[in-house]
Scaffold this motif. Structure first.
Motif, short mmCIF file in Angstrom:
data_model
loop_
_atom_site.label_atom_id
_atom_site.label_comp_id
_atom_site.label_asym_id
_atom_site.label_seq_id
_atom_site.Cartn_x
_atom_site.Cartn_y
_atom_site.Cartn_z
N GLY A 144 40.65 35.67 42.73
CA GLY A 144 41.15 35.07 41.50
C GLY A 144 40.30 33.92 40.98
O GLY A 144 40.74 33.19 40.08
N LYS A 145 39.08 33.78 41.49
CA LYS A 145 38.21 32.67 41.08
C LYS A 145 37.92 32.67 39.58
O LYS A 145 38.04 31.65 38.92
CB LYS A 145 36.86 32.74 41.83
N ARG A 161 40.29 46.13 39.25
CA ARG A 161 39.57 45.60 38.10
C ARG A 161 38.30 46.39 37.82
O ARG A 161 37.92 46.60 36.68
CB ARG A 161 39.23 44.12 38.36
N ALA A 198 51.52 34.51 41.90
CA ALA A 198 51.17 34.79 40.50
C ALA A 198 50.10 33.81 40.01
O ALA A 198 49.96 32.70 40.55
CB ALA A 198 52.42 34.67 39.64
N PRO A 199 49.34 34.19 38.98
CA PRO A 199 48.31 33.29 38.43
C PRO A 199 48.84 31.90 38.08
O PRO A 199 48.14 30.91 38.31
CB PRO A 199 47.83 34.05 37.19
N1 LIG Z 1 47.21 35.55 41.14
C1 LIG Z 1 46.91 36.82 40.85
N2 LIG Z 1 47.77 37.81 41.16
C2 LIG Z 1 47.47 39.10 40.87
N3 LIG Z 1 46.34 39.51 40.27
C3 LIG Z 1 45.44 38.56 39.95
C4 LIG Z 1 45.67 37.18 40.22
N4 LIG Z 1 44.60 36.47 39.78
C5 LIG Z 1 43.73 37.37 39.29
N5 LIG Z 1 44.23 38.63 39.36
C6 LIG Z 1 43.59 39.87 38.95
O1 LIG Z 1 42.83 40.34 40.06
C7 LIG Z 1 41.55 40.80 39.65
C8 LIG Z 1 40.49 39.91 40.30
O2 LIG Z 1 40.61 38.59 39.79
P1 LIG Z 1 39.30 37.74 39.46
O3 LIG Z 1 38.31 38.59 38.75
O4 LIG Z 1 39.74 36.47 38.83
O5 LIG Z 1 38.82 37.46 40.96
P2 LIG Z 1 37.40 36.93 41.47
O6 LIG Z 1 37.72 36.06 42.64
O7 LIG Z 1 36.66 36.33 40.35
O8 LIG Z 1 36.72 38.28 41.95
P3 LIG Z 1 35.16 38.54 42.30
O9 LIG Z 1 34.91 37.91 43.63
O10 LIG Z 1 35.07 40.03 42.40
O11 LIG Z 1 34.37 37.96 41.18
C9 LIG Z 1 41.54 40.74 38.13
O12 LIG Z 1 41.91 41.99 37.62
C10 LIG Z 1 42.60 39.68 37.81
O13 LIG Z 1 43.19 39.89 36.56
#
Ligand SMILES: Nc1ncnc2c1ncn2[C@@H]1O[C@H](COP(=O)(O)OP(=O)(O)OP(=O)(O)O)[C@@H](O)[C@H]1O
Ligand SMILES: [Mg+2]
Length: 211
Positions: free
Chosen positions: A16-17, A150, A189-190
């Protein structure tokens, strides 16, 4: 002109970063700050060209040392062209991944010597380390499920369950080193995660965050 603040988001795949980095950038802008939201590997044209080499292709395309050097070539360019000028003019820089991703992916989980990484980091990043590093913690299976749903660049996602378990442990180890690092529970949740990020920011940078 007061130097800006440098905040980084770290953690494994799909934790979720990127979602939370965007939310934080929006919240800081709503407070009237200039914010540069950027990412690694990448963030400048040269570094984005290097990104293509490291996030696409076969999972074993690069050795951990070769990958470390590519990451720091990108980071050197990103710092020179984007991050340092932004901080110097007083902007806040919110960066999606930074040096702790190299320490975890290529170092602790990948096998590149930590001393090598620290020597390169000292030369490339020097005193411009983040003021606050938010390390997102989530069971790797949950993060990989989110990332798979995603879609997109999947070279690191393909590295297998054992690698991703090591990676999650590596980020927890790094969080324990302090130096501006805070472990964030990335479950729920976000909105819940955003509240934890906000609390960490207010604790770490109380005056600037207006707490
Ligand atoms: N708290 C949450 N609960 C459920 N789904 C989430 C949550 N936060 C983000 N997501 C969803 O999960 C997916 C991954 O989130 P995100 O791209 O922000 O993660 P990331 O850490 O940036 O991943 P990466 O390491 O692949 O770049 C996206 O589809 C996003 O919408
Ligand atoms: Mg992301």
């Amino acid at each position: 002109m007061t130097r800006g603040r440098f905040i980084t988001f770290e953690g494994g795949e799909g934790t979720g970063k990127s979602t939370q980095a965007r939310r934080l950038a929006d919240a800081l802008r709503a407070d009237g700050r200039e914010v540069v939201l950027t990412r690694e590997p990448g963030g400048s044209p040269g570094a984005e060209a290097v990104r293509d080499l490291v996030v696409n292709g076969d999972k074993d395309r690069w050795s951990p040392v070769a990958e470390t050097l590519l990451m720091y070539a990108a980071r050197a360019d990103h710092l020179d062209r984007i991050i340092r000028p932004a901080l110097a003019r007083g902007a806040w820089v919110v960066c999606d991944r930074f040096s702790d991703s190299t320490r975890a992916y290529q170092g602790l989980a990948g096998g590149a010597a930590p001393e090598l990484i620290e020597a390169i980091d000292a030369a490339v990043v020097g005193p411009d380390r983040p003021d606050l590093t938010l390390i997102f913690d989530l069971p790797p299976e949950t993060g990989l499920e989110r990332a798979a749903a995603r879609g997109g660049e999947a070279r690191f996602e393909a590295k297998g369950a054992d690698y991703h378990r090591k990676l999650a442990n590596a980020f927890r180890t790094l969080a324990g080193r302090g130096e501006g690092r805070v472990l964030i529970d990335a479950s729920g949740a976000p909105d819940e995660v955003a509240a934890r990020v906000d609390a960490a920011l207010r604790q770490a940078l109380p005056l600037e965050a207006g707490a």
